[in-house]
Design a protein around this motif. Structure first.
Motif, PDB file in Angstrom:
ATOM      1  N   GLY A 104     -20.524  -4.693 -11.632  1.00 45.21           N
ATOM      2  CA  GLY A 104     -19.268  -4.633 -10.884  1.00 45.21           C
ATOM      3  C   GLY A 104     -19.424  -5.098  -9.455  1.00 45.21           C
ATOM      4  N   GLN A 105     -20.605  -4.928  -8.881  1.00 43.24           N
ATOM      5  CA  GLN A 105     -20.858  -5.414  -7.523  1.00 43.24           C
ATOM      6  C   GLN A 105     -20.745  -6.932  -7.467  1.00 43.24           C
ATOM      7  OE1 GLN A 105     -24.822  -4.644  -6.114  1.00 43.24           O
ATOM      8  NE2 GLN A 105     -24.230  -4.765  -3.970  1.00 43.24           N
ATOM      9  N   VAL A 106     -21.296  -7.607  -8.478  1.00 42.09           N
ATOM     10  CA  VAL A 106     -21.171  -9.068  -8.541  1.00 42.09           C
ATOM     11  C   VAL A 106     -19.713  -9.469  -8.737  1.00 42.09           C
ATOM     12  CG1 VAL A 106     -21.892 -11.136  -9.798  1.00 42.09           C
ATOM     13  CG2 VAL A 106     -23.505  -9.246  -9.457  1.00 42.09           C
ATOM     14  N   LEU A 107     -19.006  -8.705  -9.551  1.00 43.64           N
ATOM     15  CA  LEU A 107     -17.604  -9.021  -9.829  1.00 43.64           C
ATOM     16  C   LEU A 107     -16.731  -8.857  -8.593  1.00 43.64           C
ATOM     17  CD1 LEU A 107     -15.612  -9.870 -12.008  1.00 43.64           C
ATOM     18  CD2 LEU A 107     -15.317  -7.449 -12.589  1.00 43.64           C
ATOM     19  N   THR A 108     -16.955  -7.812  -7.832  1.00 42.86           N
ATOM     20  CA  THR A 108     -16.139  -7.603  -6.628  1.00 42.86           C
ATOM     21  C   THR A 108     -16.436  -8.652  -5.563  1.00 42.86           C
ATOM     22  OG1 THR A 108     -15.424  -5.964  -4.998  1.00 42.86           O
ATOM     23  CG2 THR A 108     -17.746  -5.987  -5.523  1.00 42.86           C
ATOM     24  N   ILE A 109     -17.679  -9.125  -5.478  1.00 44.10           N
ATOM     25  CA  ILE A 109     -17.986 -10.218  -4.547  1.00 44.10           C
ATOM     26  C   ILE A 109     -17.245 -11.488  -4.965  1.00 44.10           C
ATOM     27  CG2 ILE A 109     -19.831 -11.728  -3.720  1.00 44.10           C
ATOM     28  CD1 ILE A 109     -21.716  -9.346  -3.868  1.00 44.10           C
ATOM     29  N   PHE A 110     -17.172 -11.728  -6.269  1.00 47.65           N
ATOM     30  CA  PHE A 110     -16.446 -12.902  -6.772  1.00 47.65           C
ATOM     31  C   PHE A 110     -14.956 -12.809  -6.442  1.00 47.65           C
ATOM     32  CE2 PHE A 110     -13.983 -14.778 -10.304  1.00 47.65           C
ATOM     33  CZ  PHE A 110     -14.314 -16.117 -10.113  1.00 47.65           C
TER      34      PHE A 110
END
Length: 265
Positions: A104-110
């Motif tokens: 989810g951390q990668v997703l929120t950065i995206f």
């Protein structure tokens, strides 16, 4: 899961996703998000237990500047669904939540990268005094954050409780799940340490250690410990207020301001 449960869980996930960027009602925190999911799925007790467990892990998770913390909202919602409807043990919530939080951390950065376009568009609207366009950019960015959590939650809710998910979770080697649980225990300690380091309240440390001693050597439940802690906090505040009230006049009389000194400094 029934259709109504899937709709309600997706709605809760959207609220948690928006709360992760608003930081107002704290709906993205595990204790709140897991409790809401447990309430929707009809197992409030399990939701509170899972939320409390994950909250200890996520104590030190916060966004500082451009640094993004692991996604507590997505991890909390999905872990609670898999524990309640997937038939997993409550202790497995940590093993599920930690990898999901990292993803989810990668997703929120995206998603935040996508919203840069909206920021530039809002600048153009501001140059033309178009307030409606600025509001539209704000709500569009907020809607994207809601979808960031709602869409994965929707697909997980569709397959939760099925044989495919159960077999996939049971196929994970025990050494991996056990290792993640142990690592989660270490993260709890790190979260406590980060919070204590940020507080830097040396005068409150005796109460901190007193709580551990009372919990370890007595049979008080959480309600009794909560009432005892509240009474000690009220007593400390009253004594501290009285000491400040009596010391302030003496300090003001003993020290006079210089001619070139500003008042109040």
């Amino acid at each position: 899961m029934t259709s109504m449960e899937i709709i309600l869980v997706t709605l809760v996930a959207a609220i948690c996703g928006m709360g992760s960027v608003l930081d107002e009602r704290q709906t993205h925190r595990p204790l709140v998000a897991c409790t809401l999911v447990g309430l929707v799925l009809g197992d409030l007790e399990t939701g509170i237990i899972v939320g409390g467990t994950l909250e200890l892990v996520a104590l030190g998770w916060m966004n500082v500047g451009a640094a993004m913390a692991p996604d507590a909202a997505l991890a909390s919602v999905i872990a609670t669904i898999l524990v309640i409807k997937g038939g997993q043990d409550k202790g497995a919530a940590l093993a599920i939540a930690i990898p999901v939080a990292a993803a989810g951390q990668v997703l929120t950065i995206f998603v935040r990268t996508l919203t840069i376009f909206l920021q530039h568009k809002a600048d153009d609207f501001a140059a033309n005094a178009n307030f409606r366009g600025i509001e539209l950019c704000h709500f569009t960015g907020l809607f994207l954050q809601a979808l960031r959590v709602a869409i994965p939650t929707f697909f997980v809710a569709l397959v939760a409780g099925t044989d495919t998910v159960t077999e996939a979770l049971n196929s994970i080697p025990e050494v991996v799940t056990r290792g993640l649980q142990i690592a989660g225990g270490f993260i709890v300690v790190v979260g406590y340490a980060m919070v204590i380091n940020m507080m830097r309240a040396g005068a409150l440390m005796p109460f901190f250690f007193l709580g551990f001693v009372i919990a370890a050597f007595t049979n008080y439940n959480l309600v009794g410990l909560g009432i005892l802690g509240t009474c000690l906090a009220m007593l400390y505040i009253q004594l501290n207020f009285n000491n400040q009230g009596t010391a302030a006049p003496a300090t003001s009389r003993a020290r006079e301001l210089a001619d070139d000194e500003l008042e109040g400094l």
